[in-house]
Design a protein around this motif. Sequence first.
Motif, PDB file in Angstrom:
ATOM      1  N   ALA A   1      13.773  -5.426  -3.994  1.00 46.48           N
ATOM      2  CA  ALA A   1      12.928  -4.410  -4.040  1.00 46.48           C
ATOM      3  C   ALA A   1      12.153  -4.388  -2.771  1.00 46.48           C
ATOM      4  O   ALA A   1      12.250  -5.215  -1.913  1.00 46.48           O
ATOM      5  CB  ALA A   1      11.789  -4.772  -5.185  1.00 46.48           C
ATOM      6  N   ALA A   2      11.559  -3.136  -2.727  1.00 43.73           N
ATOM      7  CA  ALA A   2      10.667  -2.936  -1.399  1.00 43.73           C
ATOM      8  C   ALA A   2       9.156  -3.147  -2.040  1.00 43.73           C
ATOM      9  O   ALA A   2       8.786  -2.494  -3.089  1.00 43.73           O
ATOM     10  CB  ALA A   2      10.883  -1.508  -0.978  1.00 43.73           C
ATOM     11  N   VAL A   3       8.535  -4.011  -1.278  1.00 44.71           N
ATOM     12  CA  VAL A   3       7.288  -4.353  -1.712  1.00 44.71           C
ATOM     13  C   VAL A   3       5.989  -3.608  -0.640  1.00 44.71           C
ATOM     14  O   VAL A   3       6.291  -3.929   0.536  1.00 44.71           O
ATOM     15  CB  VAL A   3       7.098  -6.011  -1.634  1.00 44.71           C
ATOM     16  N   GLU A   4       5.297  -3.085  -1.546  1.00 41.99           N
ATOM     17  CA  GLU A   4       4.028  -2.270  -0.682  1.00 41.99           C
ATOM     18  C   GLU A   4       3.305  -3.502  -0.028  1.00 41.99           C
ATOM     19  O   GLU A   4       2.792  -4.385  -0.600  1.00 41.99           O
ATOM     20  CB  GLU A   4       2.986  -1.306  -1.543  1.00 41.99           C
ATOM     21  N   LEU A   5       2.853  -3.028   1.465  1.00 41.91           N
ATOM     22  CA  LEU A   5       2.152  -4.021   2.183  1.00 41.91           C
ATOM     23  C   LEU A   5       0.460  -3.555   2.346  1.00 41.91           C
ATOM     24  O   LEU A   5      -0.276  -4.283   2.927  1.00 41.91           O
ATOM     25  CB  LEU A   5       2.770  -4.065   3.648  1.00 41.91           C
ATOM     26  N   GLY A   6       0.303  -2.405   1.835  1.00 42.05           N
ATOM     27  CA  GLY A   6      -1.136  -2.211   1.662  1.00 42.05           C
ATOM     28  C   GLY A   6      -1.501  -1.240   2.858  1.00 42.05           C
ATOM     29  O   GLY A   6      -2.621  -0.989   2.990  1.00 42.05           O
TER      30      GLY A   6
ATOM     31  N   LEU B   1       0.125  -1.033  10.105  1.00 39.38           N
ATOM     32  CA  LEU B   1       0.263  -2.447   9.852  1.00 39.38           C
ATOM     33  C   LEU B   1       0.308  -3.218  11.135  1.00 39.38           C
ATOM     34  O   LEU B   1      -0.560  -4.315  11.456  1.00 39.38           O
ATOM     35  CB  LEU B   1       1.715  -2.745   9.034  1.00 39.38           C
ATOM     36  N   LEU B   2       1.107  -2.645  12.345  1.00 38.65           N
ATOM     37  CA  LEU B   2       1.226  -3.453  13.464  1.00 38.65           C
ATOM     38  C   LEU B   2       0.214  -3.226  14.230  1.00 38.65           C
ATOM     39  O   LEU B   2      -0.084  -4.291  15.382  1.00 38.65           O
ATOM     40  CB  LEU B   2       2.574  -2.915  14.431  1.00 38.65           C
ATOM     41  N   ALA B   3      -0.875  -2.580  13.803  1.00 36.28           N
ATOM     42  CA  ALA B   3      -2.365  -2.471  14.736  1.00 36.28           C
ATOM     43  C   ALA B   3      -2.988  -3.537  14.412  1.00 36.28           C
ATOM     44  O   ALA B   3      -4.058  -4.120  15.215  1.00 36.28           O
ATOM     45  CB  ALA B   3      -3.001  -1.266  14.345  1.00 36.28           C
ATOM     46  N   ARG B   4      -2.557  -4.380  13.266  1.00 36.43           N
ATOM     47  CA  ARG B   4      -3.520  -5.680  13.203  1.00 36.43           C
ATOM     48  C   ARG B   4      -2.721  -6.939  13.736  1.00 36.43           C
ATOM     49  O   ARG B   4      -1.410  -7.006  13.590  1.00 36.43           O
ATOM     50  CB  ARG B   4      -3.207  -6.003  11.668  1.00 36.43           C
ATOM     51  N   PRO B   5      -3.652  -8.071  14.236  1.00 38.25           N
ATOM     52  CA  PRO B   5      -3.075  -8.987  15.167  1.00 38.25           C
ATOM     53  C   PRO B   5      -2.332  -9.942  14.262  1.00 38.25           C
ATOM     54  O   PRO B   5      -1.355 -10.576  14.575  1.00 38.25           O
ATOM     55  CB  PRO B   5      -4.262  -9.524  15.878  1.00 38.25           C
ATOM     56  N   ASP B   6      -2.626  -9.945  13.030  1.00 40.99           N
ATOM     57  CA  ASP B   6      -1.921 -10.778  11.990  1.00 40.99           C
ATOM     58  C   ASP B   6      -1.177 -10.109  11.227  1.00 40.99           C
ATOM     59  O   ASP B   6      -0.746 -10.550   9.962  1.00 40.99           O
ATOM     60  CB  ASP B   6      -3.215 -11.319  11.146  1.00 40.99           C
ATOM     61  N   TRP B   7      -0.351  -9.323  11.626  1.00 32.35           N
ATOM     62  CA  TRP B   7       0.486  -8.196  10.694  1.00 32.35           C
ATOM     63  C   TRP B   7       1.793  -9.023  10.235  1.00 32.35           C
ATOM     64  O   TRP B   7       2.247  -8.881   9.382  1.00 32.35           O
ATOM     65  CB  TRP B   7       1.118  -7.028  11.648  1.00 32.35           C
TER      66      TRP B   7
ATOM     67  N   LEU C   1      20.161   0.720  20.751  1.00 39.20           N
ATOM     68  CA  LEU C   1      19.193  -0.408  20.252  1.00 39.20           C
ATOM     69  C   LEU C   1      17.723   0.005  20.551  1.00 39.20           C
ATOM     70  O   LEU C   1      17.296   0.427  21.567  1.00 39.20           O
ATOM     71  CB  LEU C   1      19.537  -1.680  20.842  1.00 39.20           C
ATOM     72  N   GLY C   2      16.718  -0.026  19.477  1.00 36.34           N
ATOM     73  CA  GLY C   2      15.546   0.362  19.407  1.00 36.34           C
ATOM     74  C   GLY C   2      14.536  -0.914  19.440  1.00 36.34           C
ATOM     75  O   GLY C   2      14.979  -1.709  18.547  1.00 36.34           O
ATOM     76  N   VAL C   3      13.576  -0.858  20.296  1.00 38.44           N
ATOM     77  CA  VAL C   3      12.703  -2.005  20.404  1.00 38.44           C
ATOM     78  C   VAL C   3      11.137  -1.490  20.003  1.00 38.44           C
ATOM     79  O   VAL C   3      10.910  -0.666  20.698  1.00 38.44           O
ATOM     80  CB  VAL C   3      12.731  -2.706  21.858  1.00 38.44           C
ATOM     81  N   VAL C   4      10.653  -2.356  19.217  1.00 32.52           N
ATOM     82  CA  VAL C   4       9.374  -1.697  18.688  1.00 32.52           C
ATOM     83  C   VAL C   4       8.426  -2.890  18.947  1.00 32.52           C
ATOM     84  O   VAL C   4       8.507  -3.889  19.027  1.00 32.52           O
ATOM     85  CB  VAL C   4       9.309  -1.651  16.910  1.00 32.52           C
ATOM     86  N   ILE C   5       7.280  -2.451  19.663  1.00 38.76           N
ATOM     87  CA  ILE C   5       6.417  -3.360  20.358  1.00 38.76           C
ATOM     88  C   ILE C   5       5.394  -3.701  19.071  1.00 38.76           C
ATOM     89  O   ILE C   5       4.963  -2.715  18.160  1.00 38.76           O
ATOM     90  CB  ILE C   5       5.373  -2.415  21.388  1.00 38.76           C
ATOM     91  N   GLY C   6       4.779  -5.045  19.217  1.00 40.26           N
ATOM     92  CA  GLY C   6       3.940  -5.462  17.979  1.00 40.26           C
ATOM     93  C   GLY C   6       2.514  -5.747  18.611  1.00 40.26           C
ATOM     94  O   GLY C   6       2.013  -6.504  17.698  1.00 40.26           O
TER      95      GLY C   6
END
Length: 293
Positions: A21-26, A33-39, A122-127
Motif C-alpha cells: 500500500a501507499a501510506v500517507e506521511l502527513g 516533507l523534505l523541508a523538515r530536517p528529520d524527514w 537520472l534525476g537527483v533530488v536534494i534533501g
Amino acid sequence: MRLATIRTAEGTRAVRVDDSAAVELGFPDLGALLARPDWRTVARTADGPRHELAGLDYAPPVPSPEKIVCVGLNYRNHILEMGRELPEHPALFAKFARAQVGAYDPVVLPAGSSAVDWEAELGVVIGAEVRHASPAEARSAIAGYTVVNDVTARDFQYRSPQWLQGKTFEASTPVGPWLVVSDEDRPLSGELTCTVDGELMQKADTGDLVFDPAALVAYISGIITLAPGDLIATGTPGGVGHARKPPRYLTEGSELVTRIEGIGECRNTLVRESSVRESPVRESRFRDTPARG
C-alpha cells in the motif's frame, strides 16, 4: 524506501510506497516533507491512511521545486565515441516547475515545434540545504533518485545559443514515479533505457556519468544554494532522435518509456497541445532591430 506525491480527490498527498500500500506521511507533497530536517525518520515511521497501489495517480515527486538544474552531455562513453574530450566542468541549464508532469501523465507536444526529442536521464533530488559542499556534504545532501526524461523541442533549442526555450515547454518533462531514498553504501550504477513505441532508443549505465551526482551537487552548490526538493537532471546518453540519420522525433500518440534499473519507470503518451495560440513574438521583429546590449 520509495516516497511519492500522489493525487487524491482531496488534493495531493506525500506517501511512502510500500509493497502492499501507499501510506500517507502527513504532508501535501514531498517538497513539504523534505523541508523538515528529520524527514527520513518521519517517512520511515509514518502510519497514516493507506491507498491501494493499483491505480495510484502519481504527481511529480516534488511538484514545485525551487530549482530544476539540468546537465548537458555527461556520459563518458558517448563523449569518447564522438571523438570529443571529456569536459572539465559540467554544462548547466535550467527548467521551470511547470515543465514537469507525472510518471504516467500525457506529455504535451509543444505548439509550433516539429522536432520534439527524447532524453532519458537520472534525476537527483536534494534533501538538505547545502552551499559550497564538500564531497561528503554533497553525498549527504542527496535525498534520493528518480527518473526524468528531458523532452526537448530541438527546433526551439537551436534558435539561439541558449537552450532554455527548447527545454522548458509546459507539461513536457516526465518525472517520477517516486523518489528512491539514497543509500550511501550502495554504488550508484544501473541500466538506463528509453524506448519509443517499443523500440529501444537509448541504453547506458548511470555509473558512466562523467560528473556523478555528488560531484554535481558540490559544483552547483558553489554557484547557488541547493534547497530541499531541488531536482538535478544529470544528462542523457547517446541515442537521441536528433542525432539519427535521418533525424527521428516524437509524434502524437507515441509511447515514451523511460526506465532506470532499481529506481523505476515513466510511461507517457505524447499528445498535441490542445489550445494553440500563435506566438506574439515573430522572428521578423528582430531582423532589423539594432543591438542594445
